[in-house]
Design a protein around this motif. Structure first.
Motif, short mmCIF file in Angstrom:
data_model
loop_
_atom_site.label_atom_id
_atom_site.label_comp_id
_atom_site.label_asym_id
_atom_site.label_seq_id
_atom_site.Cartn_x
_atom_site.Cartn_y
_atom_site.Cartn_z
N SER A 1 63.61 58.63 127.85
CA SER A 1 62.43 58.32 127.61
C SER A 1 61.51 58.66 128.90
CB SER A 1 61.98 56.88 127.00
OG SER A 1 62.75 56.86 125.81
N GLN B 1 59.09 52.63 121.51
CA GLN B 1 60.39 52.93 120.62
C GLN B 1 60.90 51.96 119.87
OE1 GLN B 1 61.55 56.38 123.54
NE2 GLN B 1 63.08 55.94 122.07
N TYR B 2 61.12 50.77 120.67
CA TYR B 2 61.81 49.79 120.35
C TYR B 2 60.78 48.72 119.40
CZ TYR B 2 65.84 49.94 122.84
OH TYR B 2 67.25 50.31 123.67
N ALA C 1 56.70 54.43 118.20
CA ALA C 1 57.06 55.79 118.20
C ALA C 1 58.45 56.08 117.87
CB ALA C 1 56.99 56.11 119.75
N SER C 2 58.73 56.95 117.59
CA SER C 2 59.91 57.47 116.87
C SER C 2 60.89 58.09 117.99
CB SER C 2 59.87 58.42 115.71
OG SER C 2 61.03 58.92 115.19
N GLY C 3 62.04 57.90 118.08
CA GLY C 3 62.75 58.30 119.12
C GLY C 3 64.35 57.59 119.42
N TYR C 4 65.16 58.00 119.95
CA TYR C 4 66.42 57.40 120.01
C TYR C 4 66.56 56.82 121.53
CZ TYR C 4 67.46 59.72 115.74
OH TYR C 4 67.38 60.53 114.58
N THR C 5 67.30 56.03 121.70
CA THR C 5 67.71 55.14 122.78
C THR C 5 68.95 55.30 123.49
OG1 THR C 5 67.84 52.98 121.80
CG2 THR C 5 65.53 53.76 122.73
N THR D 1 56.85 53.80 126.91
CA THR D 1 57.47 54.72 125.79
C THR D 1 58.48 54.15 125.05
OG1 THR D 1 56.36 57.04 126.76
CG2 THR D 1 58.06 57.11 125.10
N LEU D 2 59.15 53.63 126.21
CA LEU D 2 60.55 52.84 125.63
C LEU D 2 60.08 51.57 124.77
CD1 LEU D 2 63.50 53.26 125.52
CD2 LEU D 2 63.74 51.62 127.91
#
Length: 391
Positions: free
Chosen positions: A33, A42-43, A47-51, A38-39
């Motif tokens: 990220s 996400q959590y 926001a959409s995203g993979y970690t 931003t992280l």
């Protein structure tokens, strides 16, 4: 920067105005990220995203959304195996002091989980016959949290009284979990009938080629979904991206494979029933099936792709049968594109012992067939040769 220093840097994915027709495989364990804010987003779901792949990855999500379409679900999870899905439900939704009631002809490892593992953790379990709704519902206790059912049992192909059990469970505030592996959503859609949670061994008919080990679970309630997801992520029931890719590819032909295998199964059951030395044939839509009327009411003409039968002669005859069928894979699985043959007494239900198997009607001469898409005349000929050699 030296040549060797540049080699360890990841290259940006090439930009292109076209798109891949086939789904790309994304094997990355971790995702970068741009910054902590931003992280956080996400959590926190902003926001959409993979970690980290244990928490989810693109190939699992692509497969899950396709399975959601089949099951009429939302936000289903793909996990590392069918038993990972069963375990995630039972461990995620129960706690010490709860009671879980299961059908008495569940898959062998589900039975073991019920009998051995949950009691160690203070979760009481019991089993009852789901073909007898009154007896099954009578086994519900005040502390019963959920019931676990298979629509069509493994391997005796008995048909549960789903409508009466689901209605009774709902009236008592008990969650209904349906393992839909045998029937698949082509034959039965549990959410349409009031189920709370649906699980699958995707390894079987959905993936369809015996080359991917995966499970799937979907819950209708968001709180149940979170509890299942949190347990699965914590203990690492992570699916392989490559297996997810293989299973997604298998789904493209699922309906074609299922319909052909189902037609073959009905024809093969009728053929085997007429052979000397065959003492029983079980197929849900045959008039001689013990649950025929319920099967037709629940499943219509969808008898499925599984056939079970019994021959006289015990273990010696069973050995002769498998040896006389070299082109039919003798393997403890189901749902492959090709026909496979299994012997529950020596595989899926061996842990039950002779008495436990006898109570379910599983003898040394009992076989389960996962019928594939081969030419039906060839299948009938191969089984006739094998059965005649055995008896």
């Amino acid at each position: 920067m030296s040549e060797h220093e540049s080699l360890v840097r990841r290259m940006a994915w090439p930009e292109t105005v076209s798109r891949a027709v086939g789904t790309p495989i994304q094997p990355s364990v971790v995702y970068a990220s741009p910054d902590p804010d931003t992280l956080d987003a996400q959590y926190e779901g902003r926001a959409s995203g993979y970690t980290y792949a244990r928490e989810g990855h693109p190939n699992a999500d692509v497969l899950a959304r396709k399975l959601d379409q089949l099951e009429g679900a939302r936000d289903g999870l793909v996990l590392g195996s069918g038993m990972a899905a069963v375990a995630a439900v039972l461990m995620g939704l129960t706690r010490a002091g709860d009671h879980v009631l299961g059908g008495d002809q569940l898959y062998g490892r589900s039975l073991r989980l019920m009998r051995e593992d949950l009691p160690r953790l203070g979760i009481a379990t019991s089993l009852a016959d789901p073909t007898d709704a009154a007896a099954f519902l009578a086994a519900i206790r005040p502390e019963t949290k959920l019931i676990l059912l298979e629509v069509v049992s493994n391997p005796t192909l008995r048909v549960a009284d789903m409508e009466a059990i689901i209605a009774g469970a709902k009236a008592r505030g008990v969650l209904v979990v349906v393992d839909n592996t045998f029937t698949t959503p082509r034959g039965y859609v549990p959410f349409d009938h009031g189920a709370d949670v649906v699980v699958h061994s995707v390894t079987k008919m959905l993936a369809g080629h015996s080359d991917a080990t995966l499970g799937y679970v979907a819950a209708g309630d968001a709180g149940h979904h979170k509890a299942i997801y949190d347990f699965a992520v914590t203990v690492g029931l992570t699916p392989s991206p490559f297996d997810c890719w293989l299973a997604e590819r298998g789904l493209y032909s699922f309906e074609l494979r299922y319909d052909r295998a189902e037609a073959n199964a009905a024809a093969l059951a009728d053929h085997i029933a007429g052979l000397p030395g065959v003492t029983r044939v079980l197929y849900p839509t045959r008039p001689d099936h013990p649950d025929h009327n319920r099967a037709v009411a629940l499943l219509g003409a969808r008898g499925g792709h599984m056939v079970s039968f019994e021959i006289a002669g015990g273990r010696a005859a069973a050995n002769r049968l498998t040896q006389a069928a070299p082109n039919i894979a003798f393997a403890p699985t189901l749902g492959d594109i090709g026909t496979t043959l299994s012997h529950p007494a020596s595989s899926s239900h061996r842990a039950l012992g002779v008495e436990g198997r006898a109570a379910l009607g599983i003898t040394e001469g009992f076989f389960r067939v996962s019928v594939g898409v081969e030419e039906i005349g060839m299948l009938c000929s191969e089984f006739e040769t094998a059965i005649r050699a055995a008896v």
